[in-house]
Design a protein around this motif. Structure first.
Motif, short mmCIF file in Angstrom:
data_model
loop_
_atom_site.label_atom_id
_atom_site.label_comp_id
_atom_site.label_asym_id
_atom_site.label_seq_id
_atom_site.Cartn_x
_atom_site.Cartn_y
_atom_site.Cartn_z
N PHE A 101 0.83 -1.20 0.00
CA PHE A 101 0.00 0.00 0.00
C PHE A 101 0.87 1.25 0.00
CE2 PHE A 101 -2.79 3.01 2.53
CZ PHE A 101 -3.60 3.34 1.46
N ARG A 102 1.85 1.29 0.89
CA ARG A 102 2.76 2.45 0.97
C ARG A 102 3.51 2.63 -0.35
NH1 ARG A 102 5.49 5.65 4.81
NH2 ARG A 102 4.34 4.70 6.51
N SER A 103 3.97 1.53 -0.94
CA SER A 103 4.69 1.60 -2.21
C SER A 103 3.79 2.13 -3.32
CB SER A 103 5.24 0.22 -2.59
OG SER A 103 5.90 0.27 -3.82
N ALA A 104 2.55 1.69 -3.35
CA ALA A 104 1.60 2.17 -4.36
C ALA A 104 1.36 3.66 -4.20
CB ALA A 104 0.29 1.39 -4.28
N LEU A 105 1.19 4.12 -2.98
CA LEU A 105 0.96 5.54 -2.73
C LEU A 105 2.17 6.38 -3.09
CD1 LEU A 105 -1.02 5.47 0.64
CD2 LEU A 105 -1.92 5.76 -1.67
N SER A 106 3.36 5.81 -2.95
CA SER A 106 4.58 6.58 -3.25
C SER A 106 4.72 6.87 -4.73
CB SER A 106 5.82 5.82 -2.76
OG SER A 106 6.15 4.76 -3.63
N ARG A 107 3.94 6.19 -5.55
CA ARG A 107 3.98 6.42 -7.00
C ARG A 107 3.13 7.63 -7.41
NH1 ARG A 107 7.16 2.70 -5.73
NH2 ARG A 107 7.85 1.18 -7.24
N PHE A 108 2.46 8.24 -6.45
CA PHE A 108 1.66 9.43 -6.73
C PHE A 108 2.43 10.64 -6.21
CE2 PHE A 108 -1.61 12.58 -5.55
CZ PHE A 108 -2.19 12.76 -6.79
N PRO A 109 2.98 11.49 -7.10
CA PRO A 109 3.71 12.66 -6.63
C PRO A 109 2.76 13.62 -5.91
CG PRO A 109 3.80 12.46 -9.03
CD PRO A 109 2.88 11.42 -8.55
N SER A 110 3.24 14.18 -4.84
CA SER A 110 2.40 15.13 -4.10
C SER A 110 3.25 16.34 -3.70
CB SER A 110 1.81 14.47 -2.85
OG SER A 110 2.82 14.02 -1.99
N GLY A 111 2.57 17.43 -3.46
CA GLY A 111 3.24 18.61 -2.96
C GLY A 111 3.66 18.41 -1.52
N VAL A 112 4.48 19.30 -1.04
CA VAL A 112 4.96 19.23 0.34
C VAL A 112 4.64 20.56 1.01
CG1 VAL A 112 6.96 18.84 1.84
CG2 VAL A 112 6.84 17.70 -0.41
N THR A 113 4.08 20.48 2.20
CA THR A 113 3.74 21.68 2.96
C THR A 113 4.30 21.58 4.37
OG1 THR A 113 1.63 20.80 3.79
CG2 THR A 113 1.57 21.98 1.69
N ILE A 114 4.56 22.73 4.95
CA ILE A 114 4.83 22.83 6.39
C ILE A 114 3.67 23.62 6.95
CG2 ILE A 114 6.34 23.77 8.18
CD1 ILE A 114 8.71 23.30 6.30
N TYR A 122 8.06 12.20 -4.07
CA TYR A 122 7.80 11.09 -4.98
C TYR A 122 8.72 9.93 -4.64
CZ TYR A 122 7.44 8.44 -9.33
OH TYR A 122 7.26 7.45 -10.25
N ARG A 123 8.14 8.76 -4.41
CA ARG A 123 8.88 7.54 -4.11
C ARG A 123 9.88 7.73 -2.97
NH1 ARG A 123 10.47 4.50 -9.56
NH2 ARG A 123 10.93 2.90 -8.03
N GLY A 124 9.43 8.44 -1.93
CA GLY A 124 10.23 8.56 -0.72
C GLY A 124 11.33 9.60 -0.76
N ASP A 125 11.26 10.52 -1.72
CA ASP A 125 12.30 11.54 -1.80
C ASP A 125 11.72 12.81 -2.44
OD1 ASP A 125 14.78 12.71 -1.50
OD2 ASP A 125 15.80 11.44 -2.96
N PHE A 126 12.46 13.89 -2.28
CA PHE A 126 12.06 15.15 -2.89
C PHE A 126 12.39 15.11 -4.39
CE2 PHE A 126 12.76 16.25 1.55
CZ PHE A 126 11.57 16.90 1.83
N LEU A 127 11.50 15.64 -5.18
CA LEU A 127 11.71 15.72 -6.62
C LEU A 127 11.37 17.15 -7.03
CD1 LEU A 127 12.24 14.25 -9.36
CD2 LEU A 127 9.77 13.83 -9.46
N HIS A 128 12.34 17.82 -7.64
CA HIS A 128 12.15 19.19 -8.08
C HIS A 128 11.41 19.18 -9.41
CE1 HIS A 128 15.81 20.62 -5.54
NE2 HIS A 128 15.17 19.63 -4.97
N LEU A 129 10.52 20.13 -9.59
CA LEU A 129 9.81 20.24 -10.85
C LEU A 129 10.82 20.41 -11.98
CD1 LEU A 129 6.76 22.49 -9.93
CD2 LEU A 129 6.85 20.01 -10.13
N GLY A 130 10.63 19.68 -13.05
CA GLY A 130 11.57 19.72 -14.18
C GLY A 130 12.61 18.62 -14.14
N GLU A 131 12.80 18.00 -12.97
CA GLU A 131 13.73 16.86 -12.87
C GLU A 131 13.05 15.60 -13.37
OE1 GLU A 131 16.62 17.52 -9.02
OE2 GLU A 131 14.82 16.34 -8.77
N HIS A 132 13.85 14.65 -13.76
CA HIS A 132 13.32 13.34 -14.15
C HIS A 132 13.47 12.40 -12.97
CE1 HIS A 132 12.68 14.35 -18.33
NE2 HIS A 132 13.86 14.97 -18.30
N ALA A 133 12.42 11.67 -12.68
CA ALA A 133 12.46 10.71 -11.58
C ALA A 133 13.29 9.50 -11.99
CB ALA A 133 11.05 10.26 -11.22
N ALA A 134 13.98 8.93 -11.01
CA ALA A 134 14.81 7.75 -11.28
C ALA A 134 13.94 6.51 -11.48
CB ALA A 134 15.76 7.51 -10.11
#
Length: 166
Positions: A13-26, A154-166
């Motif tokens: 379940f956690r792995s499936a959810l990690s495939r959905f990129p989400s924003g990050v807020t504080i 995304y997938r347990g790490d920060f991903l900057h807009l414009g970057e390609h995910a590994a």
């Protein structure tokens, strides 16, 4: 609908959810005694344009849970790449999280990140139970946008807009 949750492997379940990129807020607030509190949330979304409502999910086990349940107001800061380390600090328990950010304060003394991608000042409209979390519904009282792009999770790490995910 049948309850099949007992058959679902939490890791899958956690792995499936990690495939959905989400924003990050504080998300921040100030308790009645003036103490600052905050947490990192990737479960954030707009809910309504009229009235202007957003939602953010808070873990019931979070140290700041009782403070946010009693808070009349909170601030949602949309994180940029320069806030990634700060977001990680706000996602962990302990230590003075506010010692690390360049926070400013609104008229009510609530902390905000002046260089966030967006800052939303919210009044707590409703708190709705949602499993091991509570869904905080906030009425947006004021909003402003910054110049920096937001960062995603995304997938347990920060991903900057414009970057390609590994």
């Amino acid at each position: 609908m049948a309850d099949v949750s007992h058959d679902l492997d939490p890791a899958v379940f956690r792995s499936a959810l990690s495939r959905f990129p989400s924003g990050v807020t504080i998300v921040t607030t100030r308790s009645e005694d003036g103490t600052l509190h905050g947490f990192t949330a990737s479960s954030f979304a707009s809910l309504s344009l009229d009235p202007p409502l957003v939602l953010v999910c808070l873990d019931r086990g979070a140290t700041c849970f009782p403070v946010f349940m009693a808070a009349e107001r909170f601030v949602v800061n949309v994180v940029t790449p320069s806030h990634a380390e700060l977001a990680t600090r706000f996602a962990t328990k302990g230590e003075n999280k506010f010692a690390y950010g360049s926070f400013e304060f609104d008229e009510q003394g609530h902390p905000l990140l002046p260089d966030a991608a967006a800052v939303l000042h919210c009044g707590l409209e409703q708190a709705v139970p949602g499993g091991d979390h509570v869904i905080l519904i906030g009425r947006v009282l004021d909003a402003r946008t910054g110049v920096e792009l937001p960062v995603t999770w995304y997938r347990g790490d920060f991903l900057h807009l414009g970057e390609h995910a590994a």
